[in-house]
Design a protein around this motif. Structure first.
Motif, mmCIF file in Angstrom:
data_model
loop_
_atom_site.group_PDB
_atom_site.id
_atom_site.type_symbol
_atom_site.label_atom_id
_atom_site.label_comp_id
_atom_site.label_asym_id
_atom_site.label_seq_id
_atom_site.Cartn_x
_atom_site.Cartn_y
_atom_site.Cartn_z
ATOM 1 N N HIS A 1 -31.201 2.744 30.472
ATOM 2 C CA HIS A 1 -30.059 2.952 30.134
ATOM 3 C C HIS A 1 -29.614 3.792 30.949
ATOM 4 O O HIS A 1 -28.459 4.866 30.580
ATOM 5 N N CYS A 2 -29.887 3.923 32.326
ATOM 6 C CA CYS A 2 -29.254 4.853 33.279
ATOM 7 C C CYS A 2 -27.951 4.476 33.535
ATOM 8 O O CYS A 2 -27.065 5.499 33.729
ATOM 9 N N LEU A 3 -27.366 3.326 33.434
ATOM 10 C CA LEU A 3 -26.074 2.920 33.594
ATOM 11 C C LEU A 3 -25.032 3.756 32.589
ATOM 12 O O LEU A 3 -23.776 3.701 32.693
ATOM 13 N N GLU A 4 -25.543 3.904 31.258
ATOM 14 C CA GLU A 4 -24.625 4.505 30.409
ATOM 15 C C GLU A 4 -24.613 5.945 30.664
ATOM 16 O O GLU A 4 -23.765 6.647 29.809
ATOM 17 N N CYS B 1 -22.626 -2.178 34.535
ATOM 18 C CA CYS B 1 -22.368 -1.421 35.803
ATOM 19 C C CYS B 1 -20.964 -1.863 36.147
ATOM 20 O O CYS B 1 -20.081 -0.813 36.716
ATOM 21 N N GLN C 1 -18.418 0.514 33.996
ATOM 22 C CA GLN C 1 -18.630 1.676 34.262
ATOM 23 C C GLN C 1 -17.639 1.991 35.697
ATOM 24 O O GLN C 1 -17.006 3.148 35.939
ATOM 25 N N LEU D 1 -21.089 8.638 35.795
ATOM 26 C CA LEU D 1 -21.186 8.732 37.113
ATOM 27 C C LEU D 1 -20.714 10.025 37.580
ATOM 28 O O LEU D 1 -19.908 10.564 37.382
ATOM 29 N N LEU E 1 -24.561 3.818 41.597
ATOM 30 C CA LEU E 1 -24.530 2.648 40.700
ATOM 31 C C LEU E 1 -25.665 1.578 40.786
ATOM 32 O O LEU E 1 -26.081 1.344 39.564
ATOM 33 N N ASP F 1 -32.537 0.006 35.709
ATOM 34 C CA ASP F 1 -32.545 -0.317 34.257
ATOM 35 C C ASP F 1 -33.249 -1.989 34.468
ATOM 36 O O ASP F 1 -33.847 -2.298 33.360
ATOM 37 N N HIS G 1 -26.996 -6.107 32.597
ATOM 38 C CA HIS G 1 -26.926 -4.821 33.208
ATOM 39 C C HIS G 1 -25.786 -4.930 34.125
ATOM 40 O O HIS G 1 -25.083 -3.772 34.171
ATOM 41 N N ARG H 1 -28.913 2.889 39.419
ATOM 42 C CA ARG H 1 -28.960 2.802 38.096
ATOM 43 C C ARG H 1 -29.338 1.354 37.713
ATOM 44 O O ARG H 1 -30.024 0.786 36.874
ATOM 45 N N PHE H 2 -28.379 0.267 38.309
ATOM 46 C CA PHE H 2 -28.558 -0.871 38.022
ATOM 47 C C PHE H 2 -30.015 -1.375 38.065
ATOM 48 O O PHE H 2 -30.637 -2.226 37.174
#
Length: 515
Positions: free
Chosen positions: A121-124, A83, A86, A127, A102, A109, A79, A105-106
């Motif tokens: 998969h919030c990081l994907e 991160c 992104q 932003l 950020l 996930d 993850h 999200r990290f």
């Protein structure tokens, strides 16, 4: 204080807090008032229960947080890689990054994969951009698997400080609902039991967001219960190959897999997993955000930290981290602790007393309702010295550690204390340490960008004195209002209103510090 016919005693005294949390623990409970306000979100979970129910939740969860599980760095690494990718992508576009968003999200996930074996998969997702960007550029593509993981229920985002994509993804939907539900119940506690029911006379404000959050968790719980039934059937058949395969799968057991072995009550399972998810996501994300803000404001501290990490671990980002190496990074732990001292993520808490009691005080008092502030205690000059409001990680390494915390450990309580001490404390330290190490390996420096945040969330506010000299004169040279450029926001945990916007200078690949 007497507020709306209710007596309230407020303290930041470590002796009082020690009694509440440890030495007289049995006399202080969450209480009916707190539980009613929080019940529609926290249910009967560990953060909203007392007595036997609380003991049951602790006994269920404690065995899972073993050393082997909390040092599972491979999970963090996957993850963290997304991160940082992104982050670099947005910086290359010429815009600062909302580091708080950020980290949210990290940690979400990482927490959902650790707890449920299923990642958001919030990081994907794309932003957010700074508020001054007139039209939002094309976002990063989101994971194709996201929509299949999350419920299809949708709600309208209620609060945002930045421009985002026009399309609200299911992951964003969940996060918005997750945060909104916490805002509602924290407002309830502040309004009190006589006011908040009137404000929600016609509508339970948590219902819509909890339809989204609860819908996803309930589905995951049902699937976990079904897997448990299948395991029982396999054991009943006694087929050796299937049993061996099942044992291999158990090595990757999640917290939810562990919990369904303890109970098959879907309500208890839903409430407990939601409580743990709040703890696993919000607190770590906020602390990492405050760490990077502090490092951006104190570049000399960041240089010292970076020197230690490159000397002890190196700059190779593909090399797996070893727990023993991370443990030896003393300055890294000091940076985290100093951040937790100045910005404890649970700055205020509350208890009700069962029996009358007398506290050590010139004015002994009987109290029905007690609020205490770790935030204020952590900044008391009589406990931490005249520089109590300065950011100085060395206080956790030099003589001050013994003189302050050594004399009374209850002056430093970022993870609570006593029987309710945070079970995930070491997990949080490991996750934060890992993320910071990877950031240090990838970035040479950080810069805080106050102008990327909406004006209403900037600090110091206009009503505060404008120039640093006048602020120092008004509030005192060491007062945080004279130095901080962020505006704290409080729900169940503390965060930064408007986000933590930063620019970063990418590090040169392969640069090492000579030993």
């Amino acid at each position: 204080m007497r507020v709306l016919w209710t007596d309230l005693l407020f303290t930041s005294n470590p002796e009082h807090i020690q009694r509440i949390l440890a030495t007289d623990f049995g006399n202080y409970v969450k209480g009916e008032r707190f539980q009613q306000a929080m019940g529609s979100v926290l249910g009967v979970g560990v953060f909203n229960s007392d007595g036997d129910m609380w003991k049951f939740h602790r006994s269920m969860t404690r065995p899972f947080f073993t050393r082997d599980r909390i040092t599972h760095f491979e999970l963090f690494d996957r993850h963290a890689l997304i991160c940082i990718q992104q982050m670099k992508k947005r910086l290359e576009e010429g815009y600062p990054v909302d580091f708080q968003d950020l980290m949210g999200r990290f940690t979400l996930d990482a927490a959902t994969e650790f707890l449920f074996g299923t990642c958001f998969h919030c990081l994907e997702d794309g932003l957010p951009y700074p508020y001054y960007v007139p039209t939002t550029p094309s976002p990063s593509s989101s994971s194709p698997s996201t929509s299949s993981i999350l419920p299809t229920t949708t709600t309208t985002p209620t609060t945002t400080s930045t421009n985002t994509t026009n399309q609200t993804t299911n992951a964003q939907n969940f996060t918005t609902s997750f945060l909104l539900s916490q805002e509602v119940i924290s407002d309830r506690e502040r309004l009190g039991p006589l006011v908040w029911p009137l404000m929600e006379m016609w509508k339970d404000k948590t219902k819509e967001p909890m339809d989204v959050v609860g819908g996803w968790i309930e589905r995951i719980v049902r699937e976990a219960l079904e897997r448990r039934k299948e395991k029982k059937i396999i054991k009943g058949r006694g087929e050796r190959e299937e049993e061996e395969k099942m044992r291999e799968e158990e090595e990757g057991e999640t917290l939810l897999d562990h919990l369904v072995e303890m109970t098959d009550d879907p309500t208890v399972l839903r409430d407990e997993t939601l409580n743990i998810m709040i703890a696993g996501r919000d607190t770590t994300a906020a602390t990492l955000s405050f760490v990077i803000y502090s490092l951006a404001k104190h570049p000399e501290v960041y240089r010292t930290l970076r020197e230690e990490i490159l000397r002890m671990i190196g700059s190779d980002t593909k090399k797996p981290l070893i727990y023993e190496q991370v443990k030896e990074c003393k300055y890294l732990r000091a940076v985290i602790n100093e951040t937790l001292r100045l910005f404890p993520v649970v700055p205020f808490n509350i208890r009700e007393s069962i029996h009358e009691t007398t506290w050590p005080s010139p004015d002994p008092t009987k109290e029905p309702l007690t609020a205490y502030s770790v935030f204020m205690m952590h900044r008391r000059p009589d406990l931490w010295g005249p520089d109590a409001e300065e950011f100085d990680p060395n206080r956790f390494l030099d003589h001050r550690l013994k003189e302050c915390v050594g004399k009374n450990p209850f002056i430093f309580l970022p993870f609570n204390a006593g029987p309710r001490i945070c079970l995930g404390q070491q997990f949080a330290y490991n996750e934060m340490s890992f993320m910071l190490i990877r950031l240090v390996q990838h970035f040479e420096s950080f810069e805080f960008c106050a102008d990327a945040c909406e004006p209403e969330f900037r600090a110091p506010r206009k009503e505060w004195v404008s120039s640093p000299e006048e602020r120092a004169k008004t509030f005192g040279a060491g007062h945080r209002k004279s130095v901080d450029e962020i505006f704290p926001k409080l729900t169940l945990t503390m965060s930064v209103a408007g986000g933590v916007w930063i620019n970063a200078k990418e590090a040169q690949v392969g640069v090492e510090i000579e030993t």
